[in-house]
Design a protein around this motif. Structure first.
Motif, short mmCIF file in Angstrom:
data_model
loop_
_atom_site.label_atom_id
_atom_site.label_comp_id
_atom_site.label_asym_id
_atom_site.label_seq_id
_atom_site.Cartn_x
_atom_site.Cartn_y
_atom_site.Cartn_z
N ARG A 221 58.76 56.17 38.55
CA ARG A 221 58.09 56.84 37.43
C ARG A 221 57.62 55.83 36.40
N LEU A 222 58.46 54.82 36.14
CA LEU A 222 58.08 53.83 35.13
C LEU A 222 57.14 52.77 35.69
N ARG A 223 57.34 52.39 36.93
CA ARG A 223 56.61 51.23 37.47
C ARG A 223 55.37 51.60 38.26
N ALA A 224 55.26 52.84 38.74
CA ALA A 224 54.00 53.28 39.35
C ALA A 224 53.10 53.93 38.30
N ASP A 225 53.54 53.90 37.06
CA ASP A 225 52.78 54.49 35.96
C ASP A 225 51.59 53.58 35.61
N SER A 226 50.55 54.20 35.08
CA SER A 226 49.34 53.43 34.78
C SER A 226 49.57 52.40 33.67
N HIS A 227 50.64 52.55 32.88
CA HIS A 227 50.91 51.57 31.83
C HIS A 227 51.75 50.40 32.31
N ALA A 228 52.25 50.46 33.50
CA ALA A 228 53.04 49.35 34.04
C ALA A 228 52.12 48.16 34.32
N GLN A 229 52.71 46.97 34.31
CA GLN A 229 51.91 45.79 34.64
C GLN A 229 51.44 45.88 36.09
N TYR A 230 50.17 45.57 36.30
CA TYR A 230 49.57 45.70 37.63
C TYR A 230 50.44 45.09 38.73
N GLU A 231 50.99 43.91 38.46
CA GLU A 231 51.68 43.16 39.52
C GLU A 231 52.99 43.82 39.97
N ILE A 232 53.59 44.66 39.15
CA ILE A 232 54.76 45.40 39.63
C ILE A 232 54.33 46.77 40.14
N ARG A 233 53.23 47.27 39.61
CA ARG A 233 52.76 48.60 40.01
C ARG A 233 52.40 48.63 41.50
N VAL A 234 51.83 47.54 41.99
CA VAL A 234 51.46 47.53 43.40
C VAL A 234 52.68 47.57 44.32
N TYR A 235 53.80 47.03 43.85
CA TYR A 235 55.04 47.17 44.62
C TYR A 235 55.51 48.63 44.59
N ALA A 236 55.46 49.22 43.40
CA ALA A 236 55.88 50.62 43.28
C ALA A 236 54.99 51.51 44.14
N ASP A 237 53.70 51.24 44.15
CA ASP A 237 52.79 52.05 44.97
C ASP A 237 53.14 51.93 46.46
N ALA A 238 53.45 50.73 46.88
CA ALA A 238 53.80 50.53 48.29
C ALA A 238 55.09 51.26 48.65
N ILE A 239 56.02 51.27 47.72
CA ILE A 239 57.28 51.98 47.97
C ILE A 239 57.03 53.49 48.00
N CYS A 240 56.16 53.97 47.11
CA CYS A 240 55.83 55.41 47.09
C CYS A 240 55.39 55.88 48.48
N LYS A 241 54.61 55.07 49.15
CA LYS A 241 54.09 55.47 50.46
C LYS A 241 55.21 55.68 51.48
N VAL A 242 56.19 54.80 51.49
CA VAL A 242 57.26 54.99 52.47
C VAL A 242 58.19 56.12 52.05
N VAL A 243 58.39 56.30 50.76
CA VAL A 243 59.25 57.39 50.31
C VAL A 243 58.63 58.74 50.66
N ALA A 244 57.31 58.83 50.54
CA ALA A 244 56.62 60.09 50.87
C ALA A 244 56.86 60.47 52.33
N ASP A 245 57.01 59.50 53.20
CA ASP A 245 57.29 59.78 54.61
C ASP A 245 58.78 59.99 54.89
N TRP A 246 59.61 59.42 54.05
CA TRP A 246 61.06 59.50 54.24
C TRP A 246 61.58 60.88 53.84
N VAL A 247 61.28 61.30 52.63
CA VAL A 247 61.78 62.58 52.08
C VAL A 247 60.59 63.35 51.51
N PRO A 248 59.79 63.95 52.40
CA PRO A 248 58.52 64.54 51.93
C PRO A 248 58.69 65.62 50.87
#
Lengths: 302, 302, 302, 302
Positions: A221-248
């Motif tokens: 919630r904090l790191r995939a947010d649009s106010h997070a620094q880009y360089e950590i947000r891309v990690y959060a975005d990548a994690i979001c993708k696997v979580v969406a498949d893990w616990v839909p």
């Protein structure tokens, strides 16, 4: 490319040997296991292990003997209810373990999330690789003019070129000197735990990071947010993708209530009620400061 | 008997359906999954899920791409080294989830271990079962005469019989009245969240409890210890058995360094050195208080 | 009355001896120190110690050398900003230590908040007092008909009288038998750690509880909420009063953003925008389930 | 010198204004409040606030209404008992808040201690100062030849000179380029959150760090240990000095049982008993590995 052939071979070997288990299995997650998903220029995330699935959340909420789920639909409704009413403990019953390669300045933000388990590659014990994060030109952003803690537009032309040149040159020189200092060729060689201090914050490190789903959602919630620094947000975005498949089901509830949701203050709720009743509310009549009013309007306008 | 046929059927179903996984599998642990191991008169522990095995500990310590283990022997040596030098984070990379049925007064000791995840059966929402812990006669101990926080020998004869009679009678009366108060038969029925207050601390509750291996070892060191209250120690003992099969190398190191190990103070070390040099050291010449000296001697004599 | 004369004398003595300190002092909090504020029929909360004040929050947020505050107005604005944007760490820089006397069934809810420090009165070591929570008639509520985890109206007449009679009689009988079992008069006496199991959950216990302001606010948001069980809510309410005097700016921000604020889902925000644009939205056209829609309407209507 | 005149004036002002409080006061600690104690070449530790004293530990252990202490001697005995038997919660009842200035590579070790509260100076929001840790010649150590994670003797002559030259030159060049990149003089200016990535790990950062006494002792046991990296050990040593004045009885117990104490494995205890009985035990007959035996002997010989 983040992985060398030997590393890729180790991953391939792990993916080649399924074994039987009686535990809850998330088929969506099995497809991701061990694979390295590229992030930034040399980084990645890899799922090393996981515990639980959507049914494990409701099973724990019900403290049941069996799977604890009579129908997928019931489970989804319960998961949404738990998320809506801030029941955190059932989400803590799922766990994920990631292998992450990331620049040190990103790692320093990441580690502030304390409720997690971490094993980092030791620069006291081992020698770091020559890998540095150099932003791509479109992410070479100027300082924001309105927000001390933010970015403006991308740098242009000569300024951009000079910044890239500085980052590359300084990184490489720092690494050359790191190697020189620890070299035991014709000299004693500086202790690794000291030599590392010459390396800049864009060098890559890596760690194993293990976290439960509740705390992961908080991180996202904090790191995939649009106010997070880009360089950590891309990690959060990548994690979001696997979580969406893990616990839909849990991820869908998270998206609706946390990522897509908003928090309104008591003053904000009052204003809304007045607006729904037909009143025209302005910052002056809202009771909010200018900053709060601007943020309140943005919630309703974007 | 703690399980009814329906519950047993749910467990049997879960044990009948292995699925393939790419994750680390502990064969020793698979044999335990879901089974209920009896503890006390109505309690049990059941392993619901686990993450990791011995190799996962060294894999995280090395931040490796593959299994991170070249030989079992190397792994055992590394695990012993990590345990000896108090490296806690690699052990945090393994996780276990238990379903536990236990008396409330045991649950209240257990919950003091804060670094764990818990979902307890809700007596606000649901109706508790009529199940109470009644000690077996050999565990009906007298108050210790030398330790305010301890037990002496088992009660005998009429005294023992009276205590058992009190515990059984009061438990059943309290439950009868609990049922009476919540009954909606001819009356409104008291709220469950209030009626539960009439139930004594030997009633059974149950919860899902998830914890990492490092924190589990800490729990076991304190609760499987001979000074722990018997009623929680038997739970710790039951958990020790499954952990020994789950992560045999880590458990062996834990046994040697924690359960079988001792802590000596600086004064204790001084005394030892003098004793090894041939000196006869007494409490008076030890620099220790009487209590410390008694405990120090017990370490060397037992 | 929760305090005996001896206890009151100890408190009076502590309040009679101010000493100089160079630390941040909250005058509002000094007025509360050590005093016992009654809660329920035998319980209380007492502030034993505190660290920090409103200025300590902004001082930490700015990592400053001095007080870190140029004007009270700036501090208030910064505190509101930090609260609005979920910056938790500056609020963690304040700490409070409470002595709380509370029924065991309340203590069991309370202890689920894990990020806190607790020392509880030991019923293994000591003998508990004969003090039980007996609800006042207006709080003797029926089970809710619409919410499994809630209360309806107060019980009436004979039913209420019978419930009170049961609670009083069972409590006293349990305590009589507790005393009988541990008595060493003419018998060995059952170990205290065992005898306590006969005592019901409405017996009072007490503990020292220490928590930082961020985690305290989280506790208060959940436990001072109208959906919390009445018996813990009154403790939260009592704590709210002292916190309001301790850190007035932080508490005001907490009230506006947390207690008075609401969380809307992405679906809720969509509906709001449509409603503000003049559309009539119903549950059927909202995309929400019936439960979600009912809760959404309640936010706007109450 | 770590403080400029303005910062020193702020500190002096804070030390000039004692106020009355009813809280527990540690006179030993009051003498330290706000003062900056130099560590390394530009770092320091400063106590910003504290909660509790020795008596607060026993007061919580006894859950008492007053000070909870009848005599200093009794308190000391109880504190030693609590420390010896690993009772952690009473020590958690004391809290300390420090302002620390430290090199980034030290901060990265420090932050692994998760049970603490941290507010760090933000390099996203603010501009860092030009201050870098440059080791003094006697701490410019070579890599250990026997321990991958350790130091050998100090570097000599030309090698030492070259290392110092590299560290100074690279630091200053990195900072020059940092300033150049963020400059808004004739250019847009790179975002601070990006520019910081060019700065090496010997740059100083600062933070507010708040921790309870139990977790502080854990930190000190690991970081004031002779195996800790020198650059973090000097911070731990500086903290030890103020803690010794803050809670003298607790610190003395910590020194005896933790810093001066040792942990023996079950095998180690067996060997000791055999040695005390007159047997000559060797590594071969000890059941220990060579490494364990070497460490065991070191405990008894040093």
């Amino acid at each position: 490319m983040p992985l060398n052939p030997e590393q890729q071979a180790e991953i391939d070997e792990l993916r080649a040997t399924p074994q039987p288990t009686l535990r809850a299995v998330s088929e969506g997650m099995e497809a991701h296991l061990y694979k390295a998903y590229d992030v930034l220029d040399h980084g990645f995330i890899r799922v090393i292990d996981y515990m639980g699935d959507d049914a494990a959340i409701t099973q724990a909420a019900r403290v049941s003997y069996g799977k604890g789920t009579k129908s997928v639909q019931n489970d989804e409704g319960l998961i949404r209810y738990l998320m809506r009413h801030w029941h955190s403990t059932p989400f803590e019953m799922c766990e994920i373990k990631l292998h992450v390669k990331l620049p040190v300045f990103v790692a320093r933000q990441w580690i502030r999330h304390r409720t997690a388990n971490v094993n980092e590659y030791s620069a006291r014990y081992s020698i770091l690789d020559r890998e540095f994060y150099i932003p791509s030109p479109e992410h070479l952003a100027a300082q924001s003019e309105i927000n001390n803690q933010g970015r403006g537009a991308a740098l242009q032309g000569a300024e951009a070129a000079q910044v890239l040149e500085i980052l590359k040159t300084d990184s490489n020189r720092a690494y050359d000197n790191y190697e020189q200092m620890i070299s035991e060729d014709g000299q004693a060689g500086l202790a690794r735990e000291l030599a590392r201090m010459n390396l800049p914050a864009n060098i890559y490190t890596q760690w194993y990071w293990k976290v439960d789903l509740h705390n992961l959602f908080h991180f996202l919630r904090l790191r995939a947010d649009s106010h997070a620094q880009y360089e950590i947000r891309v990690y959060a975005d990548a994690i979001c993708k696997v979580v969406a498949d893990w616990v839909p089901a849990a991820y869908a509830a998270f998206e609706d209530y946390r990522m897509g949701g908003v928090n309104l203050s008591g003053k904000g709720v009052d204003c809304l009620k007045r607006m729904l009743a037909g009143e025209t509310v302005t910052q002056e009549t809202s009771g909010m400061s200018k900053g709060e009013w601007r943020e309140f309007r943005a919630l309703l306008d974007d």
